[in-house]
Design a protein around this motif. Structure first.
Motif, PDB file in Angstrom:
ATOM      1  N   SER A 146       0.404  -1.238   0.417  1.00 51.65           N
ATOM      2  CA  SER A 146       0.140  -0.010   0.414  1.00 51.65           C
ATOM      3  C   SER A 146       0.880   1.209   0.184  1.00 51.65           C
ATOM      4  N   ASN A 149       2.341   1.669  -3.435  1.00 51.51           N
ATOM      5  CA  ASN A 149       1.463   2.274  -4.720  1.00 51.51           C
ATOM      6  C   ASN A 149       0.800   3.228  -3.401  1.00 51.51           C
ATOM      7  N   ARG A 150       1.042   3.954  -2.928  1.00 49.71           N
ATOM      8  CA  ARG A 150       0.214   5.204  -2.648  1.00 49.71           C
ATOM      9  C   ARG A 150       1.627   6.007  -2.490  1.00 49.71           C
ATOM     10  N   ALA A 153       5.201   4.934  -5.826  1.00 49.07           N
ATOM     11  CA  ALA A 153       4.684   5.140  -6.782  1.00 49.07           C
ATOM     12  C   ALA A 153       4.351   6.768  -8.033  1.00 49.07           C
ATOM     13  N   HIS A 154       4.273   7.508  -7.172  1.00 48.73           N
ATOM     14  CA  HIS A 154       4.399   8.901  -7.638  1.00 48.73           C
ATOM     15  C   HIS A 154       4.904   9.855  -7.651  1.00 48.73           C
ATOM     16  N   VAL A 167       4.873   0.142 -11.276  1.00 54.14           N
ATOM     17  CA  VAL A 167       3.382   0.464 -10.598  1.00 54.14           C
ATOM     18  C   VAL A 167       2.352  -0.656 -11.258  1.00 54.14           C
ATOM     19  N   ALA A 168       2.350  -0.934 -12.335  1.00 54.81           N
ATOM     20  CA  ALA A 168       1.296  -1.872 -12.550  1.00 54.81           C
ATOM     21  C   ALA A 168       1.282  -3.352 -11.582  1.00 54.81           C
ATOM     22  N   LYS A 171      -0.189  -2.388  -8.414  1.00 54.32           N
ATOM     23  CA  LYS A 171      -1.656  -2.028  -8.341  1.00 54.32           C
ATOM     24  C   LYS A 171      -1.717  -3.646  -9.078  1.00 54.32           C
ATOM     25  N   ARG A 172      -1.388  -4.664  -9.285  1.00 52.24           N
ATOM     26  CA  ARG A 172      -2.220  -5.540 -10.104  1.00 52.24           C
ATOM     27  C   ARG A 172      -2.377  -7.301  -8.638  1.00 52.24           C
ATOM     28  N   GLN A 174      -1.521  -5.542  -5.365  1.00 56.52           N
ATOM     29  CA  GLN A 174      -2.262  -5.305  -4.338  1.00 56.52           C
ATOM     30  C   GLN A 174      -3.620  -5.912  -4.633  1.00 56.52           C
ATOM     31  N   ARG A 175      -4.579  -5.694  -5.578  1.00 59.19           N
ATOM     32  CA  ARG A 175      -5.803  -6.163  -6.027  1.00 59.19           C
ATOM     33  C   ARG A 175      -5.913  -7.908  -6.252  1.00 59.19           C
TER      34      ARG A 175
END
Length: 291
Positions: A146, A149-150, A153-154, A167-168, A171-172, A174-175
């Protein structure tokens, strides 16, 4: 200052919001069971030092091979995207603006996720008898995922093709973790995140071991087992032990896809008594840590 050095300092921060501060690695249960004495004096320190050394050795032989394999596999697979960037650079194309084709990116992302899931599933299998350690591992792994990603990633350096791919993938992952299709254990996610931000395998292994040792000392201070000043001195002394363990075991990679692990050569639990104390944690009448 190099970016890797800066990122190492960020990840080594004791305030890193991954939930590590709520875990004692079995220390609280061991103390309540009188394996380790509260307010240990200099003459009583052997039990505490023995616990730290045993726990650190167990970390190097069990968790570190998972972290190393996750890092190595991630680095190896995303290098396919890096090679595209290098090829573009030789043709005079601005590498910051390079976007690899969608098929290549999707293929690499799928391969990375597949191998990380397999490593994570094997880690889950080996921890299945210790629900407390399993809960702590997934909580910290999910927290780090988390955070990536938060947060990371930025960052601007993640705008390049390699960064966007990572990053992609994150996100996958974490999903999948939210859907219950993978557990996102701490060693696996730690190895992936360090590879994603470009930290070398050597520094990743060093940071992984350092964070574990610091976690135990932090728990010991809050349990009033040792004072903060003495904890600093003892933690300094642990540098030699951690270095020796890395020299002996840094080459290990968990080998779930070969007969090697049948004989316990790649990742083994070396402290069965510690595992028993960790499993007792949920039965403590009063406690301040989750594990």
């Amino acid at each position: 200052m190099e970016r890797e050095t800066w990122l190492l300092w960020l990840l080594a921060d004791s305030q890193l919001p991954t939930g590590g501060f709520v875990a004692s690695a079995g220390l609280e249960a061991a103390m309540q069971a009188r394996l380790i004495r509260e307010n240990a004096s200099e003459t009583d320190s052997d039990s505490f030092i023995g616990f730290i050394r045993g726990s650190t050795y167990n970390q190097a032989r069990f968790a570190l091979p998972f972290c190393s394999r996750a890092h190595e596999e991630t680095m190896h697979l995303i290098s396919r995207v890096q090679s595209d960037v290098k090829d573009s650079a030789t043709e005079g194309v601005d590498t910051d603006a390079v976007k690899t084709d969608e098929d290549t990116t999707d293929s690499v992302a799928t391969d990375v996720i597949d191998i990380l899931q397999r490593i994570d599933d094997y880690h889950q299998t080996m921890l299945s008898s210790n629900s407390v350690a399993m809960r702590a591992s997934t909580a910290q792994g999910g927290g780090l995922l988390s955070l990536f990603n938060r947060g990371y990633a930025h960052a601007r350096f993640m705008d390049q093709a390699r960064g966007q791919l990572c990053v992609a993938i994150a996100k996958r992952l974490q999903r999948l973790a939210r859907l219950g299709e993978m557990r996102a254990h701490w060693p696996v996610i730690f190895g992936f995140v360090c590879a994603a931000v470009g930290i070398s395998i050597e520094h990743t292994q060093q940071l992984f071991m350092f964070q574990f040792v610091r976690q135990i000392f932090s728990a010991a201070i809050r349990l009033n087992l040792v004072g903060p000043l003495r904890a600093q001195a003892l933690q300094c002394d642990m540098q030699l032990a951690a270095s020796d363990l890395l020299e002996q075991h840094a080459h290990l990679r968990v080998a779930f896809d070969s007969p090697e692990d049948v004989f316990g050569e790649s990742a083994v639990y070396t402290e069965p008594v510690l595992e028993l104390y960790q499993g007792m944690h949920d039965r403590l009448y009063s406690r301040i840590f989750n594990s």
